[in-house]
Design an enzyme around this catalytic site. Structure first.
Site, short mmCIF file in Angstrom:
data_model
loop_
_atom_site.label_atom_id
_atom_site.label_comp_id
_atom_site.label_asym_id
_atom_site.label_seq_id
_atom_site.Cartn_x
_atom_site.Cartn_y
_atom_site.Cartn_z
N ILE B 90 0.84 -1.19 0.00
CA ILE B 90 0.00 0.00 0.00
C ILE B 90 0.88 1.24 0.00
CG2 ILE B 90 -1.83 1.24 1.22
CD1 ILE B 90 -2.20 -1.53 2.78
N CYS B 91 0.56 2.18 -0.87
CA CYS B 91 1.28 3.44 -0.88
C CYS B 91 0.43 4.46 -0.12
CB CYS B 91 1.51 3.90 -2.33
SG CYS B 91 2.28 5.51 -2.45
N ALA B 92 0.67 4.56 1.17
CA ALA B 92 -0.08 5.51 1.99
C ALA B 92 0.90 6.19 2.94
CB ALA B 92 -1.17 4.79 2.79
#
Lengths: 438, 151
Positions: B90-92
């Site tokens: 996840i790119c968060a």
């Protein structure tokens, strides 16, 4: 199944939590109160609470560690540094009193909750007797709550550590920073402010160790590697009894004190006298000693080892381990120094904490290393197969020269891998080799 | 040590106060790895789908962020979202540079739930295949660039 697993994990000897208390409708505010005395980082009661510039408070150890990782308030993200740390003695004494009264309040509120549940059938009309009993008892409860409130205040106001430190070091420092009248200042006005003002204006923060140092001695302080610290502020301003006296009396008293601490000789050379007085001042005010932060990159191995040895810390492991160890030690040490004198741990206890931390780290590293070794072993075990595949791909690759290579490099650039895992390194090496061969 | 104590408190909180709607604790057998199931409620592109999140904690938690990813196995797939790679990474920003030690496992779940809920169109991130090919096992080892704060 999940529930039983959870239960085993939750079997902590001293686990306590705001939800120990009945919910809001039964015991209004108790969960909130319990929660508000907890650090939002560790969720335990504040241990040496420190507040920062935005007003949020955390345990000393928690906020020091958090600031090491990132220089901002964990709650509101406002920029913050260790220089902003101030002791929050109000929170500390509140925690102290609450920890003491918690059991008692918990018992009362549990009884109330049981009665509350018991009331439900009563409301259906089973017994009016119980209902009539409810009111006086409720009043009784509020009464006893008031009692415990009074106890809280009483404890906070007279507990020895609060009075000694509150008046001696802390309010003194605070007064210097904010210009607000401190406790000791309000007791006597003119003589104190008169001799305090030149001091307060010339105290600066050391850019290296963040300790407060008189301006005139900042150079010596820095030259000495932050070891020489004529502590900030005048001695007499931190001693109410001295400040109460007029300046003439003050001199007389000074002489008396000097005599006392020189063992009666009286006529010690001035330099020695001031040094002795520093020591005296530090011990009298219970002033905490802090370790300066270290810029490890500038140190030689030898010096770093010496620094570890100075504190009796082991010099096992490599340089990275020394740095980690020393840094953690400084954090633990300074956080401990923020505790109330009565709650401070001994160096031996701190060392045990350091060892526990290192053991945990080693265990985690071992787990990770095991995984890494597996990857490497896999690579080696299958190297023949890999070679075959590479060979098989070579003719095809000759057709679309370099395209694959560029994609690989692009991929690394855009995703910006921090850790070049073995496989990637190997792959890029392979690709480079191809490019050279092509 | 510190991580264990803090995680214990979080678990206790989950047990007494429950989890927010759409989020369920699947398993927490130790203080290293936890699994949660996550569902997006209401009218979204993910209506009716269920995903699983895997949390991995190191000893520095909560000072350092947990490693969080969607589970990709026989039962669960990673949601098709512009910030979720097909391997579950996840790119968060809150899982990386914007992590704060006051955040909790549940807070992360809720944030990811709302990230999914605000998604308008199912698609994979740009360069998904390339990333997945080289991705390290632990998403924390990837340095993501956070550029889009609309989704």
């Amino acid at each position: 199944m999940v529930a039983t697993d959870l239960q085993s994990l939750l079997d902590a000897p001293d686990a306590h939590d705001p939800t120990d208390f009945p919910p809001q409708d039964v015991a209004p505010g108790l969960r909130l109160l319990d929660d508000s005395l907890r650090c939002s980082v560790c969720r335990d009661f504040y241990d040496a609470p420190m507040s920062i510039n935005c007003g949020h408070s955390f345990c000393s150890l928690c906020i020091r560690q958090a600031l090491d990782a990132k220089q901002e308030c964990p709650s509101c993200r406002q920029p913050a540094t260790e220089a902003h740390l101030r002791k929050n003695t109000a929170a500390e004494s509140a925690v102290k009193a609450w920890s003491e009264s918690r059991e008692f309040i918990l018992r009362l509120s549990k009884a109330e909750e049981r009665r509350h549940v018991g009331d439900l059938p009563a409301a259906n009309g089973s017994s009016g007797h119980e209902d009539s009993e409810q009111r006086p008892r409720k009043r009784q409860r509020t009464l006893s709550e008031e009692d415990s409130d009074a106890e809280v205040e009483y404890l906070g106001g007279t507990s020895p550590y609060f009075s000694s430190r509150g008046s001696a070091t802390n309010s003194h420092i605070r007064a210097q920073e904010t210009g607000l009248p401190s406790k000791s200042q309000s007791q006597s006005d003119s003589p104190l402010s008169e001799h305090r003002s030149p001091n307060s204006s010339s105290v600066v923060e050391c850019p290296l160790c963040q300790r407060r140092v008189p301006l005139e001695s900042i150079n010596q302080h820095i030259d000495s590697g932050c070891t020489l610290t004529p502590s900030a502020g005048g001695p007499s301003s931190s001693r109410p009894h001295a400040s109460r006296a007029g300046s003439r009396d003050k001199d007389k008293q000074k002489a008396q004190w000097t005599k006392l601490f020189d063992g009666g000789s009286g006529a010690a050379p001035p330099s020695r006298r001031s040094k002795e007085k520093q020591k005296e001042r530090a011990s009298e005010a219970g002033e905490a000693e802090y370790l300066p932060k270290v810029a490890y990159a500038t140190l030689k191995d030898r010096r770093l080892q010496e620094m570890l040895a100075e504190h009796g810390l082991p010099t096992a492991g490599d340089r990275a381990a020394w740095e980690r160890r020393h840094q953690k030690w400084v954090t633990l040490y300074n956080a401990n120094a923020d505790r109330a004198p009565a709650d401070q741990q001994s160096p031996a206890q701190l060392k045990r904490a350091l060892k526990r931390w290192e053991d945990g780290l080693r265990a985690a590293n071992a787990r990770r290393a095991a995984a890494d070794v597996d990857a490497g072993a896999h690579q080696r075990a299958n190297s023949a197969a890999f070679r075959e595949l590479v060979e098989a791909a070579r003719p095809k690759k000759a057709a679309g020269t370099g395209r694959e290579g560029r994609a690989g490099e692009d991929g690394r650039e855009t995703t910006g891998m921090q850790d070049n895992s073995l496989i990637i390194v190997q792959r890029t090496l392979d690709v480079r080799k191809h490019n050279l061969e092509d | 040590m510190t991580s264990t104590r803090r995680l214990q408190k979080e678990l206790m909180d989950i047990q007494t106060n429950g989890t927010p709607v759409g989020i369920k604790l699947l398993s927490a057998d130790d203080f290293q790895t936890w699994y949660f199931s996550i569902e997006v409620l209401g009218e979204t592109v993910f209506a009716g789908e269920q995903f699983a999140l895997k949390f991995r904690f190191d000893q520095q938690y909560p000072i350092s962020s947990p490693a969080v990813q969607f589970v990709v196995d026989d039962k669960y797939k990673a949601p098709e979202h512009p910030h979720v790679y097909s391997n579950g990474h996840i790119c968060a920003s809150i899982l990386g540079s914007e992590w704060s030690p006051v955040l909790t496992v549940i807070a992360v779940c809720v944030t990811l739930q709302s990230m999914l809920a605000s998604c308008k169109k199912k698609e994979r991130p740009v360069g998904n295949d390339r990333y997945v090919l080289h991705a390290p096992d632990n998403p924390k080892k990837t340095r993501f660039e956070y550029h889009d704060d609309t989704v």
